[in-house]
Structure formats: structure tokens, C-alpha cells
Design a protein around this motif. Structure first.
Motif, mmCIF file in Angstrom:
data_model
loop_
_atom_site.group_PDB
_atom_site.id
_atom_site.type_symbol
_atom_site.label_atom_id
_atom_site.label_comp_id
_atom_site.label_asym_id
_atom_site.label_seq_id
_atom_site.Cartn_x
_atom_site.Cartn_y
_atom_site.Cartn_z
ATOM 1 N N MET A 57 0.909 -1.289 0.275
ATOM 2 C CA MET A 57 0.186 0.138 0.320
ATOM 3 C C MET A 57 0.726 0.846 -0.081
ATOM 4 S SD MET A 57 -2.992 -1.272 2.673
ATOM 5 C CE MET A 57 -3.917 0.415 2.516
ATOM 6 N N GLU A 58 2.260 1.177 1.212
ATOM 7 C CA GLU A 58 2.945 2.472 0.302
ATOM 8 C C GLU A 58 3.855 2.857 -0.636
ATOM 9 O OE1 GLU A 58 5.558 1.812 4.086
ATOM 10 O OE2 GLU A 58 3.650 1.791 5.950
ATOM 11 N N ASP A 59 3.772 1.499 -0.682
ATOM 12 C CA ASP A 59 4.561 1.323 -2.228
ATOM 13 C C ASP A 59 3.440 2.449 -3.403
ATOM 14 O OD1 ASP A 59 6.683 0.561 -1.228
ATOM 15 O OD2 ASP A 59 6.327 -1.483 -2.052
ATOM 16 N N ARG A 60 2.225 1.710 -3.364
ATOM 17 C CA ARG A 60 1.136 2.277 -4.365
ATOM 18 C C ARG A 60 0.807 3.533 -4.657
ATOM 19 N NH1 ARG A 60 -2.310 -1.459 -2.829
ATOM 20 N NH2 ARG A 60 -1.840 -2.748 -5.242
ATOM 21 N N VAL A 61 0.486 4.016 -2.834
ATOM 22 C CA VAL A 61 0.525 5.312 -2.027
ATOM 23 C C VAL A 61 2.105 6.202 -2.675
ATOM 24 C CG1 VAL A 61 -0.008 7.279 -0.596
ATOM 25 C CG2 VAL A 61 -1.289 5.275 -0.151
ATOM 26 N N VAL A 62 3.042 5.501 -3.102
ATOM 27 C CA VAL A 62 4.228 6.604 -3.628
ATOM 28 C C VAL A 62 3.792 6.742 -4.986
ATOM 29 C CG1 VAL A 62 6.890 6.583 -3.381
ATOM 30 C CG2 VAL A 62 5.657 6.212 -1.854
ATOM 31 N N THR A 68 -6.582 7.802 -10.691
ATOM 32 C CA THR A 68 -7.297 7.873 -9.678
ATOM 33 C C THR A 68 -8.241 7.053 -9.593
ATOM 34 O OG1 THR A 68 -6.858 10.643 -10.016
ATOM 35 C CG2 THR A 68 -8.683 9.859 -8.140
ATOM 36 N N LYS A 69 -9.860 6.862 -10.018
ATOM 37 C CA LYS A 69 -10.244 5.109 -9.964
ATOM 38 C C LYS A 69 -10.092 4.091 -9.556
ATOM 39 C CE LYS A 69 -14.594 7.828 -12.596
ATOM 40 N NZ LYS A 69 -15.093 7.915 -13.359
ATOM 41 N N GLU A 70 -8.795 3.873 -10.597
ATOM 42 C CA GLU A 70 -7.958 2.938 -10.974
ATOM 43 C C GLU A 70 -7.526 2.551 -8.861
ATOM 44 O OE1 GLU A 70 -5.438 2.383 -13.734
ATOM 45 O OE2 GLU A 70 -7.010 1.937 -15.176
ATOM 46 N N PHE A 71 -6.567 3.861 -8.480
ATOM 47 C CA PHE A 71 -6.087 4.330 -7.588
ATOM 48 C C PHE A 71 -7.356 3.624 -6.273
ATOM 49 C CE2 PHE A 71 -5.138 6.782 -4.337
ATOM 50 C CZ PHE A 71 -3.460 6.264 -3.832
ATOM 51 N N GLU A 72 -8.243 4.882 -6.215
ATOM 52 C CA GLU A 72 -9.055 3.891 -5.007
ATOM 53 C C GLU A 72 -9.447 2.850 -5.462
ATOM 54 O OE1 GLU A 72 -9.972 6.487 -3.090
ATOM 55 O OE2 GLU A 72 -8.071 7.774 -3.727
ATOM 56 N N ALA A 73 -9.813 2.266 -6.075
ATOM 57 C CA ALA A 73 -10.675 0.560 -6.108
ATOM 58 C C ALA A 73 -9.387 0.012 -5.932
ATOM 59 C CB ALA A 73 -10.801 0.298 -7.661
ATOM 60 N N LYS A 112 -6.768 0.623 -3.767
ATOM 61 C CA LYS A 112 -6.829 0.798 -2.490
ATOM 62 C C LYS A 112 -7.872 0.194 -1.688
ATOM 63 C CE LYS A 112 -6.125 5.097 1.070
ATOM 64 N NZ LYS A 112 -6.836 6.374 1.180
ATOM 65 N N ALA A 113 -8.730 0.244 -1.834
ATOM 66 C CA ALA A 113 -10.149 -0.278 -1.329
ATOM 67 C C ALA A 113 -9.873 -2.102 -1.325
ATOM 68 C CB ALA A 113 -11.195 0.351 -2.049
ATOM 69 N N GLN A 114 -9.714 -1.930 -2.330
ATOM 70 C CA GLN A 114 -9.262 -4.186 -2.723
ATOM 71 C C GLN A 114 -7.700 -4.117 -1.504
ATOM 72 O OE1 GLN A 114 -8.178 -5.409 -5.552
ATOM 73 N NE2 GLN A 114 -8.358 -7.717 -5.649
ATOM 74 N N ASP A 115 -7.364 -3.028 -1.314
ATOM 75 C CA ASP A 115 -5.971 -3.401 -0.053
ATOM 76 C C ASP A 115 -6.572 -3.348 1.457
ATOM 77 O OD1 ASP A 115 -3.966 -4.259 -2.309
ATOM 78 O OD2 ASP A 115 -3.413 -2.073 -1.842
#
Length: 449
Positions: free
Chosen positions: A119-124, A229-234, A236-239
Motif C-alpha cells: 500500500m505504501e509503495d502504491r501510494v508513493v 485516480t479511480k484505479e488507485f481508489e479501487a 486502495k479499497a481492495q487492499d
């Protein structure tokens, strides 16, 4: 300065899990500090174990240092421990640090750490991508604003020329033409103005096309950014869902491991207190035996002292009896000496009577009226035929200071005096001068003197 590389599993040192709170860690530290303190722990490495426990607590009690430890050091330590455990034989199923539940808990903990890391890597990564798109959009918008400013400038110049042309063809200008003189433009100037007008029109048309393309590009980038952004939010929700599921499983395993550890800790504590109680009983028994030995020693010392006092008292009584006996013997000796002196005096008087009878008045030279010898007087020469018989009285040095009349030696402390001729002689000379036959009249011999 290079950072310090940590090689110790601080969670294992404190006997806690990675998800435990600061309160649980503090309680575990206090409980272990009571048992591992060097004042109570008698092992050879007690100081090292207590210092390791202190380092673990100092690292995990602070959220910042704990987060750094969880991210940088703890995964590497767990991987190293996992490789070591694979190379070692299978541990005992009752071992609290290598039980099946703890292995599952460590696996879930690794999964949680992996999810957090992902999650941290994805956020970065998302922040970098978002910043790149936003930078591109901002750049395109700035270029669009420049194009709009160029178009507005061209329109302003065009409007100014149109206004100037309209003013030149107006009726006011026609009325004022006789009064004012207007400069007539040449053909070259007209051609130059026409070329500039055409260039402005061409630049305006180009800028309008570029502005249109710019707006289209901005819309495309904004659309792409919205999709990302939608892909990231999806994701993130899955994680988040995966993290919640893993956390719930981890909490259940942690509760089970905590119960097992508490049970093992209770058993360890009970064993420790039993051993401590047995040790205390042993120490108390040794102390009691030592006190009994000390009491026995003191009792024997008192008996010995009483015996010594009794012996000293008996010795004192014996010395007193001896002193009394010596005193009585001295009194008896003094009485005997007094009797002897009385006898000597009586014998001397009888001898004096006999001497007076036989020798006359010349023999009394050097005597007083009472018949005693006057010290310092000279003896008559006709006494040379004296037999030196009878009791020779002792003349002390305090009463008479003179040398022996026979040998002439003056070192003696006392001299003996003949009762007849009054000569002074030492003990050795007295034995020579005195006759060896028994004196029938006196009843004494020279051996009894």
C-alpha cells in the motif's frame, strides 16, 4: 555516520507480538525486568540480557522508532530467523517461541507487513504519477494562457487599426481637413502595414489552432488522471478489505498466542517462585544451622570462660592459702629467731661471765657496760689464743661496714662476729677459724650453725 544495524528481535525479547500496544509492551517490560535484573538474576550474562531488554523497550515504546524498526530491521531479522530455523532441527511443540500458532502469527504478521508495504509503495507510485500528470496539465494550461494572451493582443491591435480607419473616414475628420494637415503615407509604408496585418492574422489563426489542441490535450490528461485516480481508489479499497481480513485473522491468532504465552509465563513464574522459595528455605535453614553453631560456640566459650574463672578463683584461693602459710611460717621463723636471739643473749652473758672470770678486766676493752661490743674499738692482742667457739652473731652491712679481719675482702653484705674475741669474719673464714669439734657447753656444732 552509518546507522546502527539491529540484529535482535525486540518483540521476541519482550515476549510480545508486533501488533501489541505500548501498554502491553510496557507491562511485559516491567514483568521481565523484575526477573532479569542483575540483582536477582545470578547468571553470568545477566547484565547483557538486561541491557538487551532495555534496548528493546526503548525502541518499541516510541512510535517513530518502532515504525522505523518495523520497516527497516524487523523483516530482515524474521527472514534470517526463518532461514536459521529451516537449517535447525524441529523445535519442541511445547516451546513457547516456536509453537505452531506463533509461526502462523508470524506468517500473518509478514502478510500484514507486506500489505502495508504494498500500500505504501502504491501510494508513493500514485503520488509520483499524479504529480507528473498535474505538472503536465499545469504546463499545458500555462501555454494556453500564453496563446490566449497572444490572440487577445492581436485582436486588440486589429480593433485599434479598425478604429483608426473609421476615424479617418468620419465626417469630423472631413470637416477638420482644411484646418489640419495630414501626412500622406507612401506605398512602401502601406505595403509594410499590410504585411504586418497579414502576419498578425496568420499568427492569430495559428495560435487559435494551438489553443484548441492545448485544450484538447488538457481534457485528455484530466480524463486520464481521473481514470488513474479511480484505479488507485479501487486498488486502495481492495487492499483495505484484504488488510481488514488479514488483521482480523492476526488478532485472533494473537489472542491465542497471548493466552499460550501467558500460560507459559505463569508456569515460568510459578517455577521461578518455587525455586526462589526453595532457595529461601535453604538459605533460612543454613542460617538457622549457622546460628545454632554460633550459639553452641558461644555456649562452649561461656563454659570455658566459667571454667577459667573457677580455676582463677581456685588459684587465687590457693595463692591466698600459700600466702597465709608463708605468713605463718615467717611469723614462726621470726618467733624462732627471737628465741634464738634470746638464747644467744643468754649464752653471751654466760660467756661474758666466764671471760670476765678468766681474763679479767683487760678482756672488756671495746665493750660497753651492758656487755655489748662497741663498733670501732680495737681488740686486745691477748685474744689471739681464742678458740672462736660458740654462736657467731650476724652483723649486717647497714650496721657495720668493714672487711673480713682474716681475708681482708670487703665485698660481703654481712659478716659474722666471734662472741669471744669479737673479730669479724666472712662465712668461709668462719668455717676455718671455728673448731670442728662439738661444743659440749653450748650444745651446738659448727655444722648446725
Amino acid at each position: 555516520m552509518a546507522p546502527t544495524v539491529v540484529e535482535e528481535d525486540y518483540y521476541l525479547v519482550l515476549n510480545v507480538s508486533q501488533s501489541d500496544s505500548v501498554e502491553v509492551i510496557t507491562k511485559a517490560y516491567k514483568d521481565l525486568a523484575l526477573h532479569l535484573h542483575p540483582d536477582k538474576n545470578r547468571s553470568h550474562n545477566a547484565t547483557e540480557e538486561f541491557q538487551k531488554l532495555s534496548r528493546a523497550y526503548e525502541t518499541l515504546k516510541d512510535e517513530a522508532t518502532r515504525r522505523i524498526y518495523d520497516i527497516q530491521d524487523y523483516p530482515r531479522i524474521k527472514r534470517a530467523r526463518g532461514q536459521t530455523s529451516r537449517t535447525q532441527p524441529t523445535p519442541n511443540s511445547n516451546d513457547q517461541y516456536h509453537s505452531k500458532l506463533e509461526l502462523e502469527l508470524e506468517a500473518k504478521c509478514d502478510e500484514l507487513v507486506a500489505i502495508h508495504t504494498e500500500m505504501e509503495d502504491r501510494v508513493v507510485k500514485w503520488l509520483k504519477t499524479q504529480k507528473a500528470y498535474q505538472d503536465k496539465i499545469c504546463k499545458l494550461k500555462k501555454e494556453g494562457e500564453k496563446l490566449q494572451d497572444s490572440i487577445r493582443l492581436s485582436e486588440t491591435i486589429q480593433e485599434a487599426e479598425a478604429a483608426e480607419a473609421a476615424a479617418a473616414n468620419s465626417w469630423i475628420t472631413w470637416i477638420l481637413s482644411p484646418i489640419t494637415t495630414k501626412r500622406v503615407e507612401t506605398e512602401e509604408e502601406k505595403e509594410q502595414k499590410e504585411r504586418e496585418r497579414l502576419q498578425r492574422l496568420h499568427a492569430k489563426s495559428i495560435n487559435e489552432v494551438l489553443l484548441l489542441h492545448n485544450e484538447v490535450s488538457v481534457q485528455e490528461l484530466e480524463t486520464l488522471l481521473a481514470d488513474k485516480t479511480k484505479e488507485f481508489e479501487a486498488a486502495k479499497a481492495q487492499d483495505g478489505i484484504k488488510l481488514d481480513q488479514c488483521r482480523s485473522i492476526f488478532i485472533k491468532l494473537n489472542e491465542m498466542v497471548t493466552k499460550e504465552r501467558n500460560r507459559a509465563f505463569r508456569e515460568t513464574s510459578e517455577r521461578f517462585w518455587r525455586e526462589r522459595e526453595a532457595k529461601c528455605r535453604k538459605v533460612a535453614q543454613e542460617r538457622q544451622e549457622r546460628e545454632e553453631r554460633e550459639a553452641e560456640r558461644y555456649r562452649r566459650a561461656e563454659e570455658q570462660e566459667a571454667k577459667c574463672r573457677k580455676e582463677a578463683q581456685e588459684r587465687q584461693e590457693r595463692e591466698e592459702r600459700e600466702a597465709e602459710r608463708y605468713r605463718r611460717a615467717a611469723e614462726e621463723q621470726r618467733e624462732a629467731e627471737a628465741e634464738s636471739i634470746a638464747l644467744q643473749k643468754m649464752f653471751a652473758e654466760e660467756k661474758a661471765k666466764r671471760d670476765e672470770k678468766y681474763h679479767g678486766e683487760d678482756n672488756m676493752a671495746g665493750y660497753s657496760e651492758t656487755g655489748t661490743f662497741i663498733f670501732g674499738s680495737t681488740l686486745p692482742r691477748k685474744k689471739l689464743h681464742c678458740q672462736h667457739d660458740g654462736w657467731w652473731p650476724q652483723i649486717d652491712d647497714t650496721q657495720w661496714t668493714k672487711s673480713c679481719d682474716k681475708c681482708g675482702v670487703s665485698r660481703y653484705t654481712y659478716l659474722l662476729q666471734c662472741p669471744s674475741c669479737r673479730i669479724l669474719a666472712c662465712a668461709s673464714c668462719q668455717q676455718v677459724l671455728r673448731p670442728q669439734r662439738r661444743n659440749i657447753n653450748k650444745g651446738f656444732s659448727s655444722g648446725e650453725q
